[in-house]
Every structure is written in C-alpha cells, then in structure tokens.
Design a protein around this motif. Structure first.
Motif, PDB file in Angstrom:
ATOM      1  N   UNK A 173     130.922  65.294  32.510  1.00 50.38           N
ATOM      2  CA  UNK A 173     130.341  66.533  33.021  1.00 50.38           C
ATOM      3  C   UNK A 173     130.643  67.674  32.076  1.00 50.38           C
ATOM      4  N   UNK A 174     129.635  68.472  31.807  1.00 52.98           N
ATOM      5  CA  UNK A 174     129.842  69.747  31.127  1.00 52.98           C
ATOM      6  C   UNK A 174     129.576  70.819  32.171  1.00 52.98           C
ATOM      7  N   UNK A 175     129.679  72.090  31.760  1.00 57.97           N
ATOM      8  CA  UNK A 175     129.473  73.155  32.740  1.00 57.97           C
ATOM      9  C   UNK A 175     128.038  73.169  33.253  1.00 57.97           C
ATOM     10  N   UNK A 176     127.093  72.622  32.459  1.00 58.21           N
ATOM     11  CA  UNK A 176     125.690  72.713  32.848  1.00 58.21           C
ATOM     12  C   UNK A 176     125.030  71.373  33.164  1.00 58.21           C
ATOM     13  N   UNK A 177     125.647  70.250  32.756  1.00 53.32           N
ATOM     14  CA  UNK A 177     124.987  68.966  32.908  1.00 53.32           C
ATOM     15  C   UNK A 177     125.939  67.892  33.437  1.00 53.32           C
ATOM     16  N   UNK A 178     125.338  66.902  34.113  1.00 55.72           N
ATOM     17  CA  UNK A 178     126.046  65.672  34.465  1.00 55.72           C
ATOM     18  C   UNK A 178     125.329  64.552  33.719  1.00 55.72           C
ATOM     19  N   UNK A 179     126.060  63.813  32.862  1.00 54.86           N
ATOM     20  CA  UNK A 179     125.445  62.778  32.044  1.00 54.86           C
ATOM     21  C   UNK A 179     125.993  61.411  32.446  1.00 54.86           C
ATOM     22  N   UNK A 180     125.088  60.436  32.604  1.00 55.26           N
ATOM     23  CA  UNK A 180     125.451  59.073  33.008  1.00 55.26           C
ATOM     24  C   UNK A 180     125.087  58.105  31.893  1.00 55.26           C
ATOM     25  N   UNK A 181     125.994  57.166  31.610  1.00 52.63           N
ATOM     26  CA  UNK A 181     125.753  56.177  30.556  1.00 52.63           C
ATOM     27  C   UNK A 181     124.815  55.089  31.074  1.00 52.63           C
ATOM     28  N   UNK A 182     123.652  54.956  30.428  1.00 54.92           N
ATOM     29  CA  UNK A 182     122.644  53.973  30.817  1.00 54.92           C
ATOM     30  C   UNK A 182     122.119  53.269  29.572  1.00 54.92           C
ATOM     31  N   UNK A 231     133.565  44.203  19.734  1.00 51.96           N
ATOM     32  CA  UNK A 231     133.072  43.089  18.933  1.00 51.96           C
ATOM     33  C   UNK A 231     132.438  41.985  19.748  1.00 51.96           C
ATOM     34  N   UNK A 232     132.203  42.209  21.038  1.00 52.90           N
ATOM     35  CA  UNK A 232     131.576  41.215  21.909  1.00 52.90           C
ATOM     36  C   UNK A 232     130.068  41.439  21.926  1.00 52.90           C
ATOM     37  N   UNK A 233     129.310  40.358  22.123  1.00 49.87           N
ATOM     38  CA  UNK A 233     127.857  40.478  22.250  1.00 49.87           C
ATOM     39  C   UNK A 233     127.492  40.636  23.724  1.00 49.87           C
ATOM     40  N   UNK A 234     126.812  41.713  24.038  1.00 47.16           N
ATOM     41  CA  UNK A 234     126.491  42.008  25.444  1.00 47.16           C
ATOM     42  C   UNK A 234     125.005  42.360  25.553  1.00 47.16           C
ATOM     43  N   UNK A 235     124.398  42.187  26.741  1.00 47.24           N
ATOM     44  CA  UNK A 235     123.009  42.623  26.933  1.00 47.24           C
ATOM     45  C   UNK A 235     122.920  44.150  26.893  1.00 47.24           C
ATOM     46  N   UNK A 236     121.715  44.664  26.670  1.00 47.26           N
ATOM     47  CA  UNK A 236     121.513  46.114  26.527  1.00 47.26           C
ATOM     48  C   UNK A 236     122.067  46.892  27.723  1.00 47.26           C
ATOM     49  N   UNK A 237     121.960  46.302  28.911  1.00 44.49           N
ATOM     50  CA  UNK A 237     122.430  47.006  30.121  1.00 44.49           C
ATOM     51  C   UNK A 237     123.931  47.299  30.081  1.00 44.49           C
ATOM     52  N   UNK A 238     124.667  46.485  29.311  1.00 46.18           N
ATOM     53  CA  UNK A 238     126.117  46.629  29.264  1.00 46.18           C
ATOM     54  C   UNK A 238     126.590  47.481  28.078  1.00 46.18           C
ATOM     55  N   UNK A 239     125.648  48.013  27.287  1.00 44.63           N
ATOM     56  CA  UNK A 239     126.043  48.771  26.098  1.00 44.63           C
ATOM     57  C   UNK A 239     126.801  50.034  26.478  1.00 44.63           C
ATOM     58  N   UNK A 240     127.901  50.340  25.764  1.00 45.41           N
ATOM     59  CA  UNK A 240     128.646  51.577  26.038  1.00 45.41           C
ATOM     60  C   UNK A 240     127.958  52.780  25.387  1.00 45.41           C
ATOM     61  N   UNK A 254     128.795  56.707  23.559  1.00 45.24           N
ATOM     62  CA  UNK A 254     129.864  57.372  22.826  1.00 45.24           C
ATOM     63  C   UNK A 254     129.776  58.880  23.031  1.00 45.24           C
ATOM     64  N   UNK A 255     130.929  59.507  23.183  1.00 43.15           N
ATOM     65  CA  UNK A 255     130.988  60.977  23.244  1.00 43.15           C
ATOM     66  C   UNK A 255     132.340  61.413  22.706  1.00 43.15           C
ATOM     67  N   UNK A 256     132.321  62.233  21.673  1.00 38.02           N
ATOM     68  CA  UNK A 256     133.567  62.737  21.095  1.00 38.02           C
ATOM     69  C   UNK A 256     134.474  61.646  20.569  1.00 38.02           C
ATOM     70  N   UNK A 257     133.876  60.539  20.095  1.00 39.96           N
ATOM     71  CA  UNK A 257     134.692  59.464  19.532  1.00 39.96           C
ATOM     72  C   UNK A 257     135.245  58.495  20.554  1.00 39.96           C
ATOM     73  N   UNK A 258     134.938  58.707  21.838  1.00 40.90           N
ATOM     74  CA  UNK A 258     135.404  57.805  22.889  1.00 40.90           C
ATOM     75  C   UNK A 258     134.237  57.006  23.441  1.00 40.90           C
ATOM     76  N   UNK A 259     134.513  55.778  23.871  1.00 40.49           N
ATOM     77  CA  UNK A 259     133.476  54.919  24.442  1.00 40.49           C
ATOM     78  C   UNK A 259     133.508  55.013  25.964  1.00 40.49           C
ATOM     79  N   UNK A 260     132.316  55.049  26.566  1.00 41.19           N
ATOM     80  CA  UNK A 260     132.183  55.099  28.018  1.00 41.19           C
ATOM     81  C   UNK A 260     131.310  53.930  28.458  1.00 41.19           C
ATOM     82  N   UNK A 261     131.732  53.228  29.492  1.00 37.64           N
ATOM     83  CA  UNK A 261     131.006  52.047  29.955  1.00 37.64           C
ATOM     84  C   UNK A 261     129.780  52.396  30.773  1.00 37.64           C
ATOM     85  N   UNK A 262     129.017  51.365  31.098  1.00 39.46           N
ATOM     86  CA  UNK A 262     127.799  51.506  31.905  1.00 39.46           C
ATOM     87  C   UNK A 262     128.109  52.221  33.224  1.00 39.46           C
TER      88      UNK A 262
END
Length: 335
Positions: free
Chosen positions: A43-52, A19-28, A30-38
């Motif tokens: 990791x999946x078996x085929x990919x590495x994904x980074x939150x940006x 519920x906090x207001x943050x700049x776009x760079x700080x936006x979390x 979502x994956x599988x209902x969980x939030x991940x920070x900047x």
C-alpha cells in the motif's frame, strides 16, 4: 544461433527468484528489491497494489493523502516529494489554501518560525502556528495553546512521550494530521475532498514536483531562496541570501557527525534501505549534527535519524533503533 549449456524451464513455466519453475499464476512481483508472492499486497498513500501473475495490479484509494515534512535545520520535503533546505529567522507560510486568484478565502494556514542560535547561524528551536478561521493553535516550547473557536472545525489532540498529534477535520474540504516532536520536526499529512489549490513552502500539491517552487506571485522561482523569501509571513522581515553549510563552518565536528549518522547506512536500517532512499536523510543528519554547536548536539542528530525511521514506518518497516546509549527515550520516567 549457437548452443549454450544450462537449464531452461519447460514451456508455460517460468523461473522464480528461488530458481524453481512455476506457472505464470505463481510468479512473484518485485518492489524495492523485495519479492512478493501471488496475492500479496503493498500500500502507498494513494494506491493498493496486488501481485497478480508477476505484475502489480493497482487500485486507486478513494481518499488519497500526502505528507509534507519540515525537520531539523530547515529541511523540507513537499507534498509532491521535492526536497530543499533553507535558513531564515522569519515566519514562513508552510501551507495554506485559498491560493487561487478566483477564491482567495483561506480555511487554514500553517506558519513556522525558526529561532536562530549557535555560532553558525543554524536553527535551534521552532514554533508553529495553525490558523483555522478564528481558531488558533500555537506549538512552542514543547507544549501548545489553543485560542478562539470555530464551530466548522473538528479537532482532537493526542499526546505521547515523543509526539503531539493533532487530528483536524474541515468538513467537505480537508482531513489533516499534524505531528510535532515538540522540537524541530513537524509533519503535515493532508487528505482532501476538494481540488482547492494549496500553496506555501510545502508546494502546490498537484502531483508534479517540478513546479513546487511556485512563489506567492504565481510564477515558478529560478532558485530555492527566491521561492522561500516569497513565502515570508511578514514582507518586512529580512530575505535569506545564502544557505549556511555547517560542516564547512565547523570542520572539527564533521568526523563525529559522519560517524554517528552512519547508523542510517548500517545493518540496523537494512530492512528499509530498498524501500526508502537513505542518502538524503544521511546527508541531512550530517549537516544538522555539524551545525548544533551550542548544546543539544545529540538531539539534532537523533531528530534527523528519527525522520528516516518515520519514513520507513510509512512503508511498513518498523526499525527498533533507539538504545539506552543511543538516542534513548526514558520510558520509565513516563511510566
């Protein structure tokens, strides 16, 4: 078009999950209902994904692997994620290469044999044969034997209280990890360096689950049984015509099966529920627990739960679900 009372973020700011207001760079993200920070990664078996900036940026791994699971009473999840169940007491080809018409030479073949027992005709043990040219591994009766040699294949065998693990390298072609729980569960994890076609009950490993029921004759079967029967190692072995529903055969076991398997739906596994869909594993657990009517009933149930725990572990969630009263592993004996 009309006024609504409430709060909004100032221009250029966005509301995050707290519920906090943050700049776009700080936006979390979502994956599988969980939030991940900047900057956090998954990791999946085929990919590495980074939150940006609230979105996942994914990079393909140089080597991509996939896993085929065979567990319990003939439950299979193919390399591409297709699921099905079969009963049958023949030898069946799980996976092999050299499937294309142009290159029929095979460098590996993995065969499973089910042993039927119990009043409802379900499987109570399983043997696995792995053929690598002149080198053969046979996994049976909680142990294994190795015969022959193949200088072109490198392998390493690791043991622990629960599993036998085989790391097999066919240089320039495949890196395989085979995991067997010395009973009913068998996992084939393959990373390949070639576009060689793979075939068998584990599917064709082309990234598309819709054509996984490809038969030995190179057409997509209209049903699972036609597909399964086409991959018998010995064509003279009898066909499977129907799949037994153990809970219909043994209705007196159904309530017990549902109660014991409900641990999969419970708080114990809650951390994993939004990462791995639990329902197929719960249904498989109930089915197998109904079927094991001639001893080993708890073993069937524990095997089925262990498969869900392993799927959770693949997603980075380690669940401590065994207790001295529930599916124990007697560590003191091994110590």
């Amino acid at each position: 078009t009309k006024c609504e009372s409430g709060c909004v973020c100032a221009d250029g700011l966005y509301e995050n999950l707290d519920g906090m207001c943050v700049p776009a760079e700080e936006c979390p993200c979502e994956y599988g209902g969980l939030a991940y920070g900047k900057g956090e990664q998954i990791q999946t078996e085929c990919e590495i994904c980074t939150c940006t900036k609230g979105k996942w940026k994914c990079v393909q791994k140089s080597k991509c692997s996939s896993t085929c699971n065979l567990y319990g009473e003939g439950h299979i999840t193919t390399f591409d994620g297709q699921r099905f169940v079969f009963d049958g007491n023949c030898e069946y080809i799980l996976a092999m290469d050299g499937c294309s018409v142009n290159r029929p030479v095979s460098s590996f073949k993995i065969v499973t044999e089910n042993v039927i027992c119990g009043k409802s005709g379900v499987t109570c043990s399983r043997s696995i044969s792995i053929y690598l040219g002149n080198l053969t591994f046979v996994l049976r009766d909680e142990t294994f034997t190795i015969s022959g040699v193949n200088p072109r294949v490198r392998y390493n065998v690791k043991k622990n209280a629960l599993h036998l693990m085989f790391d097999i390298i066919i240089p320039g072609k495949y890196n395989m990890t085979l995991i067997w729980n010395k009973h009913m569960n068998f996992f084939i994890k393959i990373s390949r360096e070639t576009q060689e076609t793979i075939c068998g009950l584990c599917g064709n490993y082309n990234g598309n689950m819709k054509d996984d029921f490809e038969t030995r004759s190179k057409y997509v079967a209209s049903n699972e049984l036609e597909f399964v029967n086409s991959w018998k190692e010995n064509p003279l072995c009898g066909d499977v015509f129907f799949v037994v529903d153990p809970c219909s055969k043994n209705p007196y076991r159904k309530a017990w099966a549902e109660k014991t398997c409900s641990i999969i739906n419970s708080q114990v596994f809650s951390a994993c529920h939004n990462k791995v869909n639990r329902m197929p594993y719960y249904e498989a657990c109930v089915r197998d627990s109904c079927g094991c009517d001639t001893g080993g009933d708890c073993e069937c149930m524990c095997d089925a739960i262990a498969v869900y725990a392993m799927a959770c572990l693949d997603k980075g969630i380690c669940i401590d679900w065994r207790t001295p009263e529930f599916c124990p592993v007697y560590c003191e004996y091994y110590n």
